[in-house]
Enzyme design. Sequence first.
Site, PDB file in Angstrom:
ATOM      1  N   TYR A 106       0.854  -1.187   0.000  1.00 36.34           N
ATOM      2  CA  TYR A 106       0.000   0.000   0.000  1.00 36.34           C
ATOM      3  C   TYR A 106       0.889   1.236   0.000  1.00 36.34           C
ATOM      4  O   TYR A 106       1.839   1.319   0.797  1.00 36.34           O
ATOM      5  CB  TYR A 106      -0.892  -0.007   1.250  1.00 36.34           C
ATOM      6  CG  TYR A 106      -1.837   1.167   1.352  1.00 36.34           C
ATOM      7  CD1 TYR A 106      -2.887   1.315   0.446  1.00 36.34           C
ATOM      8  CD2 TYR A 106      -1.699   2.126   2.351  1.00 36.34           C
ATOM      9  CE1 TYR A 106      -3.767   2.392   0.538  1.00 36.34           C
ATOM     10  CE2 TYR A 106      -2.579   3.198   2.458  1.00 36.34           C
ATOM     11  CZ  TYR A 106      -3.605   3.322   1.550  1.00 36.34           C
ATOM     12  OH  TYR A 106      -4.484   4.381   1.655  1.00 36.34           O
TER      13      TYR A 106
ATOM     14  N   ASP B 115       9.263   3.014   0.128  1.00 29.40           N
ATOM     15  CA  ASP B 115       8.168   3.607   0.877  1.00 29.40           C
ATOM     16  C   ASP B 115       8.382   3.235   2.339  1.00 29.40           C
ATOM     17  O   ASP B 115       8.067   2.129   2.780  1.00 29.40           O
ATOM     18  CB  ASP B 115       6.823   3.076   0.359  1.00 29.40           C
ATOM     19  CG  ASP B 115       5.647   3.634   1.158  1.00 29.40           C
ATOM     20  OD1 ASP B 115       5.882   4.275   2.191  1.00 29.40           O
ATOM     21  OD2 ASP B 115       4.494   3.404   0.739  1.00 29.40           O
TER      22      ASP B 115
ATOM     23  N   LYS C  53       3.594   8.622   9.067  1.00 27.95           N
ATOM     24  CA  LYS C  53       3.389   7.986  10.369  1.00 27.95           C
ATOM     25  C   LYS C  53       4.347   8.497  11.473  1.00 27.95           C
ATOM     26  O   LYS C  53       4.128   9.581  11.967  1.00 27.95           O
ATOM     27  CB  LYS C  53       3.382   6.467  10.199  1.00 27.95           C
ATOM     28  CG  LYS C  53       2.219   6.083   9.244  1.00 27.95           C
ATOM     29  CD  LYS C  53       1.885   4.621   9.168  1.00 27.95           C
ATOM     30  CE  LYS C  53       0.571   4.412   8.445  1.00 27.95           C
ATOM     31  NZ  LYS C  53       0.634   3.876   7.105  1.00 27.95           N
TER      32      LYS C  53
HETATM   33  C1  LIG Z   1      -0.007   4.365   5.760  1.00 27.61           C
HETATM   34  C2  LIG Z   1       0.808   4.168   4.559  1.00 27.61           C
HETATM   35  C3  LIG Z   1       0.780   5.070   3.479  1.00 27.61           C
HETATM   36  C4  LIG Z   1      -0.209   6.184   3.407  1.00 27.61           C
HETATM   37  O1  LIG Z   1      -0.024   7.142   4.407  1.00 27.61           O
HETATM   38  P1  LIG Z   1      -1.265   8.108   4.800  1.00 27.61           P
HETATM   39  O2  LIG Z   1      -0.643   9.040   5.797  1.00 27.61           O
HETATM   40  O3  LIG Z   1      -2.321   7.209   5.360  1.00 27.61           O
HETATM   41  O4  LIG Z   1      -1.700   8.787   3.566  1.00 27.61           O
HETATM   42  C5  LIG Z   1       1.679   4.884   2.452  1.00 27.61           C
HETATM   43  N1  LIG Z   1       2.558   3.884   2.466  1.00 27.61           N
HETATM   44  C6  LIG Z   1       2.612   2.979   3.476  1.00 27.61           C
HETATM   45  C7  LIG Z   1       3.640   1.916   3.463  1.00 27.61           C
HETATM   46  C8  LIG Z   1       1.719   3.084   4.534  1.00 27.61           C
HETATM   47  O5  LIG Z   1       1.756   2.181   5.515  1.00 27.61           O
END
Ligand SMILES: *Cc1c(COP(=O)(O)O)cnc(C)c1O
Length: 428
Positions: A143, A238, A266
């Site tokens: 994601y 990411d 995060k």
């Molecule tokens: C949570 C998450 C996102 C998206 O971040 P948001 O602050 O919810 O937009 C992108 N990449 C990874 C790996 C994530 O866990």
Amino acid sequence: MYDKSISLFQRAQQSIPGGVNSPVRAFKSVGGTPIFIEKAKGAYLYDADGNRFIDYIASWGPMILGHAYEPVVKAIQEKAVLSTSYGAPTQLEIEMAELIKSMAPNVDLIRMVSSGTEACMSALRLARGYTGRNKFIKFEGCYHGHADAFLVKAGSGLATFDIQTVPGITGGVSNDTLTCAYNDLEAVRSLVSTHKNEIAAIIIEPVAGNMGCILPQPGFLEGLRQICNEEGIVFIFDEVMTGFRLAAGGAQEVLKIDADLITYGKVIGAGMPVGAFGGKRAIMEKIAPLGNVYQAGTLSGNPIAMIAGYTLLHELKNNPSIYQELNDKTAYLHDGLNKVLAASGTAFVINRQGSMISIHFSEQPVTDFASAAAANNSLFNKYFHAMLKRGIYLPPSAYESWFLNNALSYADLDATIQATAESLAEIL
Ligand SMILES: *Cc1c(COP(=O)(O)O)cnc(C)c1O
């Protein structure tokens, strides 16, 4: 026990789609009513009915030192009286960028945004602008936020709700998104040779957390790094989940691999809306106002968000023993869960890296989305509710990693292991 949450959820559905502002919160896959939270402190959440839960979500990662962490709360309070936003540069933004660079040494330049979604979306645009290519590779079950290009085989809430294709995303967009199974280097090689000189980027969660916790197999990330070098592809880590969680320098430090661009979210905001993307100078210089790849944000670098994130990161950088403590606690939990699960006789797999851990009720190793999906996820849903009843708040989906926070005590971990033993006895 959940009377107030039940009535709040009914009321919420009258004015908010599905009663929630982010889908996984709705408990739709595990069933039941989402718990409405009133406050949290340290390792504990307190709901509207006054129930206390030991928290294994930590706001999906950010509360790595526990909720209402005093230095962060104090810093926000002191900053708030100086106005909540200026729309003009501040010294604090420089200090934040310098701090991140000191923790992730291959970040030459970094741009702040307001979410992980924005960070990944902007990094992809930049990689496309830099290479002049349109296509990119992502991995099934990873994601990268909810920007259009990433909502193909995207794990997390999409997997939880079994959403295969997202209406509203045009074929033109999704045609440029190429996908491979996680850990399948050969599949990447073959896609890259089929689409020679068309691929701008490979983006990956270096440790995947959106299909449960899934580890890169030895040689996989190294292989991707090599392919990117050979083919002029921008390698994007990411690190929205892993950044500042697995180590001060994130997955890059732990796995000893340098990406070209890195996205954060995060933990970087300590619970405030913050994301960032950064990396090699030659690529980052293409961003406006230096270059013509446009990217902007009214609230980017917001002073309240920056002081919260800065205070937390500063603490993480200056107390490296935090990572050892988190690792020891998660290893202890891993070991305890292993014992009670083995004693129950049910098939299971526990995957863990640092303070990310998850249980799959699976007979085979879980190394990619297909193996995660093949597990007995309806058993997980029962386990979730049995744990909740015992005051343990796990992510409400087998497709999510658990995140430990350092406010958890060994007594909390023992309670969690004990609750698992009782839950298994109840549901098996
Ligand atoms: C949570 C998450 C996102 C998206 O971040 P948001 O602050 O919810 O937009 C992108 N990449 C990874 C790996 C994530 O866990």
